[in-house]
Scaffold this active site. Structure first.
Site, mmCIF file in Angstrom:
data_model
loop_
_atom_site.group_PDB
_atom_site.id
_atom_site.type_symbol
_atom_site.label_atom_id
_atom_site.label_comp_id
_atom_site.label_asym_id
_atom_site.label_seq_id
_atom_site.Cartn_x
_atom_site.Cartn_y
_atom_site.Cartn_z
ATOM 1 N N HIS A 182 -30.055 -50.756 -12.159
ATOM 2 C CA HIS A 182 -30.033 -49.226 -11.622
ATOM 3 C C HIS A 182 -30.953 -48.474 -11.967
ATOM 4 O O HIS A 182 -31.097 -47.961 -13.157
ATOM 5 C CB HIS A 182 -28.718 -48.856 -12.121
ATOM 6 N N HIS A 223 -34.107 -45.121 -11.006
ATOM 7 C CA HIS A 223 -34.908 -44.218 -9.983
ATOM 8 C C HIS A 223 -36.441 -44.086 -10.210
ATOM 9 O O HIS A 223 -36.624 -44.119 -11.455
ATOM 10 C CB HIS A 223 -34.279 -42.815 -10.251
ATOM 11 N N HIS A 250 -21.156 -44.509 -6.877
ATOM 12 C CA HIS A 250 -21.475 -43.457 -8.096
ATOM 13 C C HIS A 250 -19.987 -42.852 -7.990
ATOM 14 O O HIS A 250 -19.532 -42.376 -6.976
ATOM 15 C CB HIS A 250 -22.331 -42.519 -7.407
ATOM 16 N N ASP A 253 -30.376 -46.224 -15.110
ATOM 17 C CA ASP A 253 -30.272 -45.179 -14.364
ATOM 18 C C ASP A 253 -31.292 -43.966 -14.762
ATOM 19 O O ASP A 253 -31.131 -42.777 -14.842
ATOM 20 C CB ASP A 253 -28.795 -44.108 -14.650
HETATM 21 C C1 NCD Z 1 -30.160 -39.162 -10.488
HETATM 22 C C2 NCD Z 1 -31.258 -38.731 -10.204
HETATM 23 O O1 NCD Z 1 -31.915 -37.735 -10.857
HETATM 24 O O2 NCD Z 1 -31.779 -39.411 -9.130
HETATM 25 N N1 NCD Z 1 -29.596 -38.273 -11.815
HETATM 26 C C3 NCD Z 1 -28.554 -38.751 -12.690
HETATM 27 O O3 NCD Z 1 -28.387 -37.711 -13.688
HETATM 28 N N2 NCD Z 1 -28.463 -39.891 -12.997
HETATM 29 C C4 NCD Z 1 -28.944 -39.434 -9.643
HETATM 30 C C5 NCD Z 1 -27.693 -40.230 -10.190
HETATM 31 O O4 NCD Z 1 -28.005 -41.540 -10.324
HETATM 32 O O5 NCD Z 1 -26.829 -39.694 -10.148
HETATM 33 ZN ZN ZN Z 2 -28.815 -43.308 -10.616
#
Ligand code: NCD
Ligand code: ZN
Length: 350
Positions: free
Chosen positions: A15, A17, A138, A249
């Site tokens: 997971h 970003h 989510h 994450d």
């Molecule tokens: C994530 C993001 O910034 O894209 N933020 C987070 O707090 N985890 C989005 C997400 O996974 O909820």
């Molecule tokens: Zn995330």
């Protein structure tokens, strides 16, 4: 296994970003240095909602991987109100899209395109069940009447339980679980359900949000919870159960977007992710179980081959920089200015 040195199969991040453009170029090396593969979240603006968009994004990620590093992005689609069953079958056939991500509309960063009620996308979920494409959830309700610390538990009762009953063969990853309730829910399911656990939820409880003052760099979604929940997550991650695996994450935001009147949710951990997980596993006295959690369980759930390259960590403390570059700005990483006890010895083996 010596407690000063850890020799494990190279891990994956289930997971992550990565953003796009110059932010992508800034952060990708942190992940590629540590992880062989990552499930890449689709919450760009606009969202990665079609196979064509996912394949194009994949090419941009590959082009941004620093020379000499190997890294395989595993793409996902963003479940929107426009997603069709045909897109699901095309995603499966592409061989490059490994899951579909459900964001409750308004739950977190870039979730405006999300779906407000899973019941409105049942035909798409049927196609996913048929194509055996996992749904990444989510799991938070967005009802303003529900306390923000209770939103995951309420989501289980209101949405996870009916989802499982309606689609028993749909494989589901309950993403970034934060509560003992979610641990118990996953443990009570069959092999169709798994969960990712972040390193910040293993190392921090909600006191970290208010440590001498408000701490915006510890604000994320789902928000940090009480110590009893952190302990339940640590027990699940280190318990050897293959349904729990690593998903950072890691979510980079420019410092000014965090230090704002309405600061963004997201904690950046890619710069030290596997080292911080080692710290958490050590706290639990279960360094021997880090490899399963980080390198085997996720690959097995996604039915991908386990990595064969290895990674060595050693107990050698280093100080996290105050900031890391993020495009034309900077990002404040977890543990900024403080020490991490574990270091990577050799990540180039991949
Ligand atoms: C994530 C993001 O910034 O894209 N933020 C987070 O707090 N985890 C989005 C997400 O996974 O909820
Ligand atoms: Zn995330």
């Amino acid at each position: 296994m010596s407690t000063d040195r850890l020799d494990i199969v190279r891990p994956d991040d289930w997971h992550l970003h990565l953003r796009d453009g110059e932010a992508l170029a800034s952060v990708i090396g942190h992940t590629a240095r540590r992880f062989a593969r990552a499930i890449v979240m689709p919450n760009l603006k606009p969202p990665v909602a079609t196979v064509g968009q996912a394949l194009a994004y994949r090419e941009r990620i590959l082009a941004a991987v620093p020379a000499g590093m190997t890294f395989e992005p595993l793409m996902t689609l963003y479940l929107t109100r426009q997603t069709t069953p045909e897109e699901i079958f095309a995603a499966k056939a592409s061989g490059q899209v490994f899951a579909v991500k459900f964001y409750p509309q308004g739950a977190t960063t870039n979730s405006a395109a999300g779906v407000s009620d899973l019941a409105t996308v049942y035909p798409v979920l049927e196609a996913m069940e048929q194509a055996d494409l996992p749904l990444l959830v989510h799991g938070e309700v967005t009802d303003p009447a529900v306390d923000v610390f209770d939103r995951e538990k309420t989501f289980i009762d209101q949405h996870m339980v009916p989802l499982r009953a309606r689609f028993p063969n749909l494989r589901v990853v309950f993403e970034h679980i934060t509560t003992a309730d979610a641990v118990q829910f996953v443990q009570a399911q069959d092999k169709h359900v798994a969960a990712t656990i972040t390193v910040h939820h293993l190392l921090l409880n909600r006191n970290a949000l208010f440590d001498g003052g408000v701490r915006p760099h510890h604000y994320c979604a789902p928000v940090l919870k009480r110590e009893q929940h952190r302990r339940a997550l640590l027990a699940a991650a280190t318990g050897g159960d293959a349904r729990f695996f690593l998903g950072t994450d890691s979510a980079p935001h420019p410092r000014e977007a965090k230090l704002a009147d309405c600061g963004c949710a997201g904690i950046f951990t890619a710069h030290a992710a596997i080292e911080l997980y080692a710290e958490a596993f050590e706290e639990a006295g279960r360094l021997d179980r880090l490899e399963g959690f980080a390198s085997f369980h996720g690959a097995d759930f996604y039915r991908l081959p386990r990595n064969t390259a290895r990674m060595v960590l050693e107990r050698r403390a280093w100080t996290v920089p105050d900031t890391v570059p993020l495009g034309s700005s900077v990002c404040v990483p977890m543990r900024a200015g403080s020490q991490v006890p574990w270091s990577i010895v050799d990540a180039s083996a991949g």
